[in-house]
Design a protein around this motif. Structure first.
Motif: not given
Length: 120
Positions: A18-25, A40-44
């Motif tokens: 789908g569409e990749l969104l940053c937290k602000a988006e 949601a994905l939480r990066a290292p």
């Protein structure tokens, strides 16, 4: 969504796309924090990213999977390739037979945002 062929435990099925969104988006699009098709994905490093599968033209079959927290047959793995976009990989938690419905655990965050899970 049902399976039309045999799938073995551990097999890769498809990406959640789908569409990749940053937290602000994500926050701007979903100010109530309720979204039916975001994963949601939480990066290292702790950075949150979201894949929004609400647009069916961008989403894969994973957007149609139902929830099952008691015995899901599909799991997810977050993948953060160096220099690439984060991915959510969907895979078989156990052998899946033709006609079986693909189900995954939406997770506590989904149900918390939706006011809790309805139980029978």
């Amino acid at each position: 969504m049902t399976v039309v062929c045999c799938v073995s435990q551990g097999d890769y099925l498809f990406d959640y796309t789908g569409e990749l969104l940053c937290k602000a988006e994500y926050d701007a699009r979903y100010p109530t924090q309720v979204s039916d098709y975001c994963a949601a994905l939480r990066a290292p490093d702790g950075t949150m990213t979201f894949i929004d599968g609400r647009d069916e033209r961008l989403g894969t079959p994973s957007r149609y999977m139902n929830h099952n927290d008691a015995r899901p047959n599909v799991g997810r793995r977050s993948f953060f390739p160096v220099g690439g976009q984060p991915r959510i990989l969907m895979y078989a938690l156990r052998d899946i037979q033709p006609g079986d419905e693909l189900e995954w655990d939406y997770g506590k965050g989904f149900w918390d945002a939706h006011g809790g899970k309805v139980t029978e």
